[in-house]
Design an enzyme around this catalytic site. Structure first.
Site, PDB file in Angstrom:
ATOM      1  N   HIS A 118      43.246  33.821  42.452  1.00 49.47           N
ATOM      2  CA  HIS A 118      42.912  32.877  43.508  1.00 49.47           C
ATOM      3  C   HIS A 118      43.446  31.511  43.123  1.00 49.47           C
ATOM      4  CE1 HIS A 118      40.128  29.652  45.083  1.00 49.47           C
ATOM      5  NE2 HIS A 118      40.660  30.158  46.182  1.00 49.47           N
ATOM      6  N   SER A 119      44.098  30.827  44.081  1.00 44.95           N
ATOM      7  CA  SER A 119      44.560  29.451  43.880  1.00 44.95           C
ATOM      8  C   SER A 119      45.475  29.369  42.662  1.00 44.95           C
ATOM      9  CB  SER A 119      43.348  28.523  43.753  1.00 44.95           C
ATOM     10  OG  SER A 119      43.723  27.174  43.848  1.00 44.95           O
ATOM     11  N   MET A 120      45.111  28.561  41.653  1.00 48.66           N
ATOM     12  CA  MET A 120      45.931  28.488  40.450  1.00 48.66           C
ATOM     13  C   MET A 120      46.163  29.869  39.864  1.00 48.66           C
ATOM     14  SD  MET A 120      44.998  26.780  36.757  1.00 48.66           S
ATOM     15  CE  MET A 120      43.864  28.150  36.389  1.00 48.66           C
ATOM     16  N   SER A 122      46.480  32.620  41.446  1.00 45.47           N
ATOM     17  CA  SER A 122      47.523  33.281  42.232  1.00 45.47           C
ATOM     18  C   SER A 122      48.907  32.805  41.810  1.00 45.47           C
ATOM     19  CB  SER A 122      47.317  33.008  43.725  1.00 45.47           C
ATOM     20  OG  SER A 122      46.131  33.598  44.189  1.00 45.47           O
ATOM     21  N   HIS A 294      39.593  27.345  51.573  1.00 48.62           N
ATOM     22  CA  HIS A 294      40.310  27.749  50.368  1.00 48.62           C
ATOM     23  C   HIS A 294      39.506  28.739  49.525  1.00 48.62           C
ATOM     24  CE1 HIS A 294      43.057  27.500  47.056  1.00 48.62           C
ATOM     25  NE2 HIS A 294      42.215  26.854  46.263  1.00 48.62           N
TER      26      HIS A 294
END
Length: 326
Positions: A118-120, A122, A294
């Protein structure tokens, strides 16, 4: 969920007991990597990487909705959660994920690795899977896709601005200065507002559990325990040409879930160019959209779980690698 009246330790610990979660510690040269193991212990897990300044708790509400015969190992990356910090005087570099995941594969004797981020997380998964495509058998990315592309002017400005702040943070670490302390309710507020309302208040305890420690000075208060040096990293700083070249290597089953109310973190053109290559070169690439922010996977996991479950139903396969060292 009444976050004001339920102590953070009991709330999350009860949740973990109900789902049979096991805490793990994985040795690395600078200390250990902490993680939460969900599901069967004799099945190679999908390794889950969290977002910037989050921790393994970001998957606490999503994983219970995913297939029970599949295992998941949610990690705290270095400097986050319960994992060790890197040595004093060193900065966090995203390319260290190459070494981190290889350490973990070697520790458990895995020949392949499955990844969810997720996020970073990813972004790290994108980079690792593209550099080592023969080692990765599937990828699930939540709301972020690839390293950001920044202009030369922005990069130079960030280096000038962040370097002295990093030095200050590193000095505070060496002095063992305890950060500011807050009541639990104040910590909820800081996390909620710091995430720009991306995380619901009800979901905040799942991140706070591994993100705060009880203050030695004020026993009824907590401080944020993640390494403050994390705030001053610069990311990969790769060109779009590199990102697109990496996209050509991402030919394994790849699911990308994008939240409707979340930004792209860069010019959408760069995102669209990567998606175009993935659609062109990878017949197993899927792009799905969900309504939410997010952190929709944490705040509204019921919107994300069916998509991930269907993807895993098609592509996840049990292999002969087992977690014999748990």
């Amino acid at each position: 969920m009444d976050v004001d009246s339920q102590p953070i330790e009991k709330l999350v610990e009860r949740h973990d007991r109900e789902h049979g979660v096991q805490e793990v510690r994985i040795p690395v040269p600078f200390g250990e990597i902490a993680g939460k193991w969900w599901g069967p212990r004799n099945v190679r897990p999908i390794v889950c990487l969290h977002g910037w300044q989050d921790n393994a708790g970001t998957f606490d509400t999503l994983i219970p909705l995913l297939p029970k015969h599949i295992s998941f190992l949610a990690l705290d990356t270095p400097g986050h959660g319960y994992s060790s910090r890197i040595p004093h005087g060193m900065s966090y570099q995203p390319m260290n994920v190459f070494f981190l995941l290889n350490f973990i594969m070697a520790e458990y004797g895995w020949r392949k690795i499955s990844l969810m981020g997720h996020s970073m997380g990813s972004v790290l998964v994108y980079a690792y899977a593209a550099v080592f495509p023969t080692r990765v058998d599937l990828v699930v990315s939540l709301d972020a896709l690839k390293p950001q592309v920044l202009s030369d002017t922005v990069i130079v400005s960030l280096m000038a601005e962040l370097t002295p702040e990093f030095v200050k943070a590193d000095r505070r670490n060496q002095d063992r200065t305890e950060p500011p302390a807050y009541t639990y309710e104040e910590a909820i507020d800081r996390l909620y507002h710091g995430a720009v309302n991306s995380i619901t208040r009800e979901a905040c305890p799942f991140l706070l559990q591994r993100n705060i420690r009880r203050s030695a000075k004020y026993p009824d208060k907590y401080y944020f325990s993640r390494d403050s040096r994390l705030k001053y990293g610069l990311g990969f700083l790769w060109s779009q040409a590199i990102n697109l070249r990496l996209a050509q290597n991402l030919t394994m089953p790849f699911l990308f879930v994008k939240a409707s109310d979340s930004p792209y973190w860069e010019k959408k053109q760069y995102y669209d160019e990567a998606i175009e290559i993935l659609r062109r070169d990878n017949p197993h690439f899927e792009l799905q959209h969900v309504e939410g922010t997010h952190h929709v996977h944490l705040s509204n996991p019921e919107r994300v779980a069916p998509i991930v479950t269907e993807f895993l139903r098609k592509y996840w396969q049990k292999d002969d690698d087992v977690a014999s060292k748990l």
